[in-house]
Design an enzyme around this catalytic site. Structure first.
Site, PDB file in Angstrom:
ATOM      1  N   ARG A 294      11.663  -3.207  11.562  1.00 53.32           N
ATOM      2  CA  ARG A 294      10.646  -2.628  12.445  1.00 53.32           C
ATOM      3  C   ARG A 294      10.252  -3.652  13.497  1.00 53.32           C
ATOM      4  O   ARG A 294      10.123  -4.836  13.188  1.00 53.32           O
ATOM      5  CB  ARG A 294       9.397  -2.255  11.618  1.00 53.32           C
ATOM      6  CG  ARG A 294       9.308  -0.793  11.271  1.00 53.32           C
ATOM      7  CD  ARG A 294       8.256  -0.520  10.211  1.00 53.32           C
ATOM      8  NE  ARG A 294       6.917  -0.962  10.554  1.00 53.32           N
ATOM      9  CZ  ARG A 294       5.843  -0.737   9.783  1.00 53.32           C
ATOM     10  NH1 ARG A 294       5.958  -0.066   8.662  1.00 53.32           N
ATOM     11  NH2 ARG A 294       4.659  -1.188  10.135  1.00 53.32           N
TER      12      ARG A 294
ATOM     13  N   ARG B  89      -0.436  -9.281  13.345  1.00 59.96           N
ATOM     14  CA  ARG B  89      -1.009  -8.222  12.492  1.00 59.96           C
ATOM     15  C   ARG B  89      -1.911  -8.835  11.440  1.00 59.96           C
ATOM     16  O   ARG B  89      -2.956  -8.272  11.104  1.00 59.96           O
ATOM     17  CB  ARG B  89       0.112  -7.406  11.838  1.00 59.96           C
ATOM     18  CG  ARG B  89       0.857  -6.532  12.839  1.00 59.96           C
ATOM     19  CD  ARG B  89       2.166  -6.032  12.281  1.00 59.96           C
ATOM     20  NE  ARG B  89       1.994  -5.012  11.262  1.00 59.96           N
ATOM     21  CZ  ARG B  89       2.926  -4.687  10.378  1.00 59.96           C
ATOM     22  NH1 ARG B  89       4.088  -5.334  10.365  1.00 59.96           N
ATOM     23  NH2 ARG B  89       2.712  -3.741   9.510  1.00 59.96           N
TER      24      ARG B  89
ATOM     25  N   ARG C 185      -9.264   1.143   9.188  1.00 57.69           N
ATOM     26  CA  ARG C 185      -8.697  -0.161   9.523  1.00 57.69           C
ATOM     27  C   ARG C 185      -9.770  -1.087  10.093  1.00 57.69           C
ATOM     28  O   ARG C 185      -9.506  -2.234  10.377  1.00 57.69           O
ATOM     29  CB  ARG C 185      -7.646   0.103  10.586  1.00 57.69           C
ATOM     30  CG  ARG C 185      -6.524  -0.865  10.720  1.00 57.69           C
ATOM     31  CD  ARG C 185      -5.534  -0.767   9.597  1.00 57.69           C
ATOM     32  NE  ARG C 185      -4.270  -1.351   9.961  1.00 57.69           N
ATOM     33  CZ  ARG C 185      -3.083  -0.793   9.679  1.00 57.69           C
ATOM     34  NH1 ARG C 185      -3.014   0.335   9.029  1.00 57.69           N
ATOM     35  NH2 ARG C 185      -1.986  -1.402  10.019  1.00 57.69           N
TER      36      ARG C 185
ATOM     37  N   ARG D 263      11.810  -6.829   4.922  1.00 54.25           N
ATOM     38  CA  ARG D 263      11.713  -5.368   4.834  1.00 54.25           C
ATOM     39  C   ARG D 263      12.657  -4.734   5.860  1.00 54.25           C
ATOM     40  O   ARG D 263      12.785  -5.218   6.973  1.00 54.25           O
ATOM     41  CB  ARG D 263      10.261  -4.956   5.129  1.00 54.25           C
ATOM     42  CG  ARG D 263      10.036  -3.466   5.140  1.00 54.25           C
ATOM     43  CD  ARG D 263       8.602  -3.131   4.880  1.00 54.25           C
ATOM     44  NE  ARG D 263       7.760  -3.191   6.074  1.00 54.25           N
ATOM     45  CZ  ARG D 263       6.476  -2.811   6.078  1.00 54.25           C
ATOM     46  NH1 ARG D 263       5.897  -2.376   4.982  1.00 54.25           N
ATOM     47  NH2 ARG D 263       5.775  -2.898   7.176  1.00 54.25           N
TER      48      ARG D 263
ATOM     49  N   LYS E  88       0.834  -1.208   0.000  1.00 55.16           N
ATOM     50  CA  LYS E  88       0.000   0.000   0.000  1.00 55.16           C
ATOM     51  C   LYS E  88       0.871   1.261   0.000  1.00 55.16           C
ATOM     52  O   LYS E  88       0.606   2.197  -0.750  1.00 55.16           O
ATOM     53  CB  LYS E  88      -0.940   0.022   1.221  1.00 55.16           C
ATOM     54  CG  LYS E  88      -1.904  -1.150   1.280  1.00 55.16           C
ATOM     55  CD  LYS E  88      -2.937  -0.997   2.391  1.00 55.16           C
ATOM     56  CE  LYS E  88      -2.353  -1.007   3.793  1.00 55.16           C
ATOM     57  NZ  LYS E  88      -1.727  -2.284   4.209  1.00 55.16           N
TER      58      LYS E  88
HETATM   59  P1  AMP Z   1       1.000   0.425   9.136  1.00 54.78           P
HETATM   60  O1  AMP Z   1       2.273   1.122   8.836  1.00 54.78           O
HETATM   61  O2  AMP Z   1      -0.175   0.965   8.364  1.00 54.78           O
HETATM   62  O3  AMP Z   1       1.121  -1.089   9.013  1.00 54.78           O
HETATM   63  O4  AMP Z   1       0.658   0.719  10.671  1.00 54.78           O
HETATM   64  C1  AMP Z   1       1.523   0.316  11.708  1.00 54.78           C
HETATM   65  C2  AMP Z   1       0.753   0.190  13.010  1.00 54.78           C
HETATM   66  O5  AMP Z   1       0.177   1.468  13.348  1.00 54.78           O
HETATM   67  C3  AMP Z   1      -0.435  -0.754  12.967  1.00 54.78           C
HETATM   68  O6  AMP Z   1      -0.065  -2.110  13.181  1.00 54.78           O
HETATM   69  C4  AMP Z   1      -1.308  -0.194  14.084  1.00 54.78           C
HETATM   70  O7  AMP Z   1      -0.796  -0.548  15.359  1.00 54.78           O
HETATM   71  C5  AMP Z   1      -1.112   1.299  13.923  1.00 54.78           C
HETATM   72  N1  AMP Z   1      -2.123   1.883  13.006  1.00 54.78           N
HETATM   73  C6  AMP Z   1      -1.907   2.455  11.785  1.00 54.78           C
HETATM   74  N2  AMP Z   1      -3.058   2.879  11.236  1.00 54.78           N
HETATM   75  C7  AMP Z   1      -4.039   2.570  12.142  1.00 54.78           C
HETATM   76  C8  AMP Z   1      -5.444   2.733  12.164  1.00 54.78           C
HETATM   77  N3  AMP Z   1      -6.105   3.285  11.130  1.00 54.78           N
HETATM   78  N4  AMP Z   1      -6.116   2.298  13.264  1.00 54.78           N
HETATM   79  C9  AMP Z   1      -5.476   1.728  14.306  1.00 54.78           C
HETATM   80  N5  AMP Z   1      -4.156   1.524  14.344  1.00 54.78           N
HETATM   81  C10 AMP Z   1      -3.427   1.939  13.273  1.00 54.78           C
END
Ligand code: AMP
Length: 216
Positions: free
Chosen positions: A163, A174, A91, A130, A16
């Site tokens: 990460r 996740r 989400r 990654r 994404k």
């Molecule tokens: P991402 O980089 O989008 O995978 O986000 C990393 C982490 O940030 C996720 O695993 C969540 O813990 C948190 N996060 C990001 N976006 C959201 C969202 N819209 N709602 C809740 N947690 C989020």
């Protein structure tokens, strides 16, 4: 011109962020990643970052309440006038409802959702290779897009890291959270006639071509 209001859906590691960056440059609309915003808040040690850190490291979702304010504030900025690409938000179904409310309040058109479809096993192998820059946020893959000199960010020279949430046990968590909370969003947008699905397991340039074809 019709606004380009889009959300990118798909599991963590579906690409994404990569696709959003390319689309953002081509369409001239901002890329808004809630994950990037939260990671920045954690780096800076803001009250939001302090609240979000532990949940993020465990692979869970930060509470809807913490996200609503930052998303609304960001979408209200002038550069979102011609459109925006949301990556990582909504989400879950309640965030989709919150987003609808924010867009109405701001007098903006509803979003279209582009879903990148990638199988779980591909995700686990992608995310464990990654590497990310803890300083500027640049992302690499040790197999498919390594930095010029191993382990060092091309852009700012900082040592790259895995990460916390790209470790295998957290990736599995996740994915579990994705299937339980996020995957139902596909049906939500499909029922509104606003879902475009694209296979996400090809090369980034092929996926981009398919996404562009889908959005027209
Ligand atoms: P991402 O980089 O989008 O995978 O986000 C990393 C982490 O940030 C996720 O695993 C969540 O813990 C948190 N996060 C990001 N976006 C959201 C969202 N819209 N709602 C809740 N947690 C989020």
């Amino acid at each position: 011109m019709t606004a380009r209001n889009m959300v990118l859906l798909g599991p963590p590691g579906a690409g994404k962020g990569t696709q959003a960056k390319e689309l953002s440059a081509r369409l001239g609309v901002p890329h808004i990643s809630t994950g990037d915003m939260l990671r920045e808040a954690v780096r800076e040690g803001t009250p939001l970052g302090l609240k979000a850190k532990a949940v993020m490291e465990s692979g869970g979702l930060v509470s809807d309440e913490l996200l609503t304010g930052i998303v609304k504030e960001r979408l209200a900025k002038g550069d979102c006038g011609p459109g925006f690409i949301l990556d990582g938000y909504p989400r879950n179904l309640s965030q989709a409802a919150i987003l609808e409310g924010i867009l109405k309040e701001l007098g903006k058109e509803a979003v279209r959702a582009v879903e990148l479809e990638v199988a779980d096993e591909v995700i686990v192998s992608r995310l464990s290779s990654r590497r990310s820059c803890p300083s500027c946020g640049a992302v690499y893959n040790v197999v498919t897009s390594p930095p010029k000199s191993p382990g060092v960010c091309d852009k700012c020279g900082t040592s790259l890291t895995l990460r916390e949430d790209d470790k295998e046990d957290v990736i599995r968590e996740r994915l579990r959270v994705y299937h339980e909370k996020t995957a139902p969003l596909s049906q939500h947008f499909r029922s509104r006639g606003a879902l475009l699905s694209v296979p996400g397991d090809g090369r980034p340039e092929d996926v981009l071509r398919d996404v562009q074809k889908a959005i027209g």
